[in-house]
Design a protein around this motif. Structure first.
Motif, mmCIF file in Angstrom:
data_model
loop_
_atom_site.group_PDB
_atom_site.id
_atom_site.type_symbol
_atom_site.label_atom_id
_atom_site.label_comp_id
_atom_site.label_asym_id
_atom_site.label_seq_id
_atom_site.Cartn_x
_atom_site.Cartn_y
_atom_site.Cartn_z
ATOM 1 N N ILE A 67 -6.153 -7.335 -2.666
ATOM 2 C CA ILE A 67 -6.322 -5.892 -2.558
ATOM 3 C C ILE A 67 -6.677 -5.532 -1.119
ATOM 4 N N VAL A 68 -6.030 -4.518 -0.582
ATOM 5 C CA VAL A 68 -6.327 -4.029 0.772
ATOM 6 C C VAL A 68 -7.798 -3.628 0.833
ATOM 7 N N ASP A 69 -8.524 -4.179 1.803
ATOM 8 C CA ASP A 69 -9.950 -3.862 1.868
ATOM 9 C C ASP A 69 -10.231 -2.556 2.587
ATOM 10 N N SER A 70 -9.305 -2.093 3.423
ATOM 11 C CA SER A 70 -9.481 -0.812 4.119
ATOM 12 C C SER A 70 -8.116 -0.175 4.337
ATOM 13 N N LYS A 71 -7.828 0.829 3.520
ATOM 14 C CA LYS A 71 -6.540 1.520 3.640
ATOM 15 C C LYS A 71 -6.418 2.213 4.999
ATOM 16 N N LEU A 72 -7.507 2.802 5.475
ATOM 17 C CA LEU A 72 -7.461 3.525 6.745
ATOM 18 C C LEU A 72 -7.176 2.574 7.904
#
Length: 570
Positions: A109-114
């Motif tokens: 899972i992406v830990d930081s989309k930004l």
């Protein structure tokens, strides 16, 4: 046979709990005991042999709500039910089936989309600032929960965001997806899409899920998005045992893709569905309900809340000259309630936007009233709580001299806890309140509790997000307050531009603001105090259009007559 889980239910609740087969739609108004009905219905199904616990999936929207559901089911003697959020259920299935289908582990899972979006912007040579990046992330999330491609979204919403025009926005989204694929990562919304895709493309996976789960219950169904509803349909296949529970009047997450039509039109999509209405409110004073009902009168799908309790005083609207005066007036009212014996934990100040909290917190601190902002760091993630849990765990392996509560107090004292609370309004007081909450949990535990049992209980509570309440006044946005309740509620900022908020210009957007006001009012058990200010900086304000519909009166705290009808305030 004893009535068991049905014994304490009213007639409408019992009707809902006894209907175990076929499509069921429970329209449950605020404070009508919907979680009680959901859990007692499942327990009744297990007691009668209609349900096998391991074949029941109960889905809700927050980890805390899922934990509460599991806890209530345990109290009713039911274990083994999969009570999870949509994302937790989908992620569990991805992690279980992906190795069987693809031969390797599921993507991370992406830990930081930004951060990933920022890197994608660099790759696509798109210049973007932090605020614009957040808006782009929100658009991506909304697009995915609506199950639209980048191109479909661009055709439907042909506007750019900030300084990013539409072609650049499209390029940036494609760059973001490529970057995720290269790193074998998926984002939060992809979890639902990937699970749905796996069920659609892999018949053996779908067959395994259909074999595992036979009975479905979905709480807060008014908040489901198109992708969540689609996933539910894939989970249940051709099985008819689905029970949806919700209240159209509490749809306040349309910005995140929630679509109340799935609840409102459920009976049309399922002509054989049993529809049960829960309108008897067990939370609020009838005067509070009268204001809530008036606000939602003639709105699509609105329920009419009733109560058998005697009515208290009607809510009063307080008008102030400016925001500082409003905050000071609210703080004075809160101080009066505490002086009269109300537990600070049973008082909340609610508002539409985060920016409104500063004045309220400052005014409360000026009166020495401790407050906690809801939606901040979770209790068990607070540094002082994590430190205390480690210390308590370490102390539990040694022999305890004296009483269990004294042992907890000694550990907390070693970490800086004092009997005298520091002044309100700072980090020291926040840390003190957290440690005091742990001590109260120890004081409320059964006398036979050991230190090891206490630390085990704390770990279980942390896992289920079952957080203790600190002895503070709660300060929260209306969105954060949804699903909670307090004896006394102060709803501030009831002026045009704040509630409804200024950017709510369409009929649908204003209707959502109305539902937010309804959510705020129905959080109150004993009383709700409404207020607004005539100016915000150099700008003059008008009272909220919603005030005209509440049947309340205005108590002027500024420069006008002492009291006048709310409809004349405009």
């Amino acid at each position: 046979m004893a009535e068991g889980p049905l014994a304490a239910l009213d007639a409408a609740q019992r009707e809902a709990a006894e209907t175990l087969r076929g499509p069921v739609c429970i329209l449950a108004g605020a404070g009508t005991g919907k979680t009680r009905v959901i859990t007692h219905r499942i327990a009744h199904g297990v007691d009668t042999g209609a349900y096998t616990p391991s074949r029941v999936m109960a889905v809700t929207f927050t980890t805390k709500a899922a934990g509460e559901m599991r806890g209530r089911l345990r109290t009713l003697g039911v274990s083994g039910v999969a009570a999870r959020t949509f994302h937790a259920a989908a992620l569990a299935q991805l992690n279980f089936f992906w190795p069987q289908v693809a031969g390797d582990s599921a993507p991370a899972i992406v830990d930081s989309k930004l951060r990933l979006l920022s890197q994608a912007a660099d790759a696509a040579r798109v210049r973007v600032d932090g605020a614009t990046l957040r808006d782009i992330a929100a658009r991506i999330e909304r697009r995915k929960v609506a199950m639209r491609t980048v191109e479909e979204d661009a055709a439907d919403r042909p506007q750019g965001i900030g300084g990013v025009d539409l072609p650049a926005l499209v390029d940036l989204q494609h760059a973001y997806e490529r970057l995720k694929d290269e790193r074998r990562q998926i984002d939060f919304e992809d979890v639902l899409l990937a699970c749905a895709g796996m069920l659609e493309s892999e018949p053996r996976v779908a067959a395994a899920v259909h074999e595992q789960y036979r009975h479905f219950t979905v709480d807060e169904f008014q908040d489901v998005s198109p992708v969540q509803n689609h996933l539910l349909e894939l989970w249940r296949g051709d099985r008819a045992d689905v029970c949806v529970v919700g209240d159209v009047s509490q749809t306040v997450y349309s910005f995140a893709g929630a679509d109340p039509r799935f609840l409102r039109d459920f009976a049309q999509r399922h002509p054989d569905a049993r529809v049960v209405r829960l309108e008897r409110n067990y939370r609020s004073d009838p005067s509070v309900l009268a204001a809530a009902n008036a606000l939602m009168r003639d709105q699509p799908g609105a329920l009419t809340l009733t109560s058998d309790s005697p009515a208290g005083a009607k809510p009063v609207v307080h008008a102030y000259p400016d925001d500082s005066a409003e905050a000071a007036g609210v703080a004075a009212a809160v101080a009066g309630q505490i002086a009269a014996g109300t537990d600070p934990r049973q008082i909340a100040v609610l508002y539409r936007a985060h920016a409104q909290s500063a004045a309220v917190l400052s005014a409360l601190a000026a009166r020495g009233i401790p407050a906690s902002v809801l939606g901040g760091t979770r209790f068990f993630d607070l540094p002082e709580v994590r430190q205390a849990l480690l210390a308590l765990r370490a102390a539990s392996v040694a022999p305890v001299e004296g009483g269990f509560v004294d042992a907890v107090r000694d550990v907390l004292r070693s970490l800086g806890f004092t009997e005298q609370a520091p002044p309100a309004g700072g980090a020291l007081r926040d840390a003190w309140e957290a440690r005091a909450a742990l001590l109260r949990l120890a004081e409320e535990a059964p006398p036979s509790t050991t230190l090891r049992q206490f630390t085990d209980t704390l770990r279980a509570r942390a896992k289920d997000h079952h957080e203790p309440s600190m002895r503070t006044v709660t300060v929260a946005t209306l969105h954060a307050a949804k699903g909670l309740e307090w004896d006394e509620v102060h709803l501030v900022g009831l002026s045009e531009g704040l509630l409804p908020i200024g950017y709510a210009t369409s009929l649908d957007a204003v209707a959502e603001e109305r539902r937010l006001a309804y959510v705020g009012i129905t959080r109150a058990a004993r009383s709700v105090r409404l207020s607004w200010s005539r100016t915000g900086g150099p700008r003059e304000r008008l009272p909220s259009r919603f005030l005209r519909e509440l049947g309340t009166s205005i108590a002027d705290a500024g420069d006008g007559p002492a009291r006048r009808d709310a409809t004349s305030s405009r």
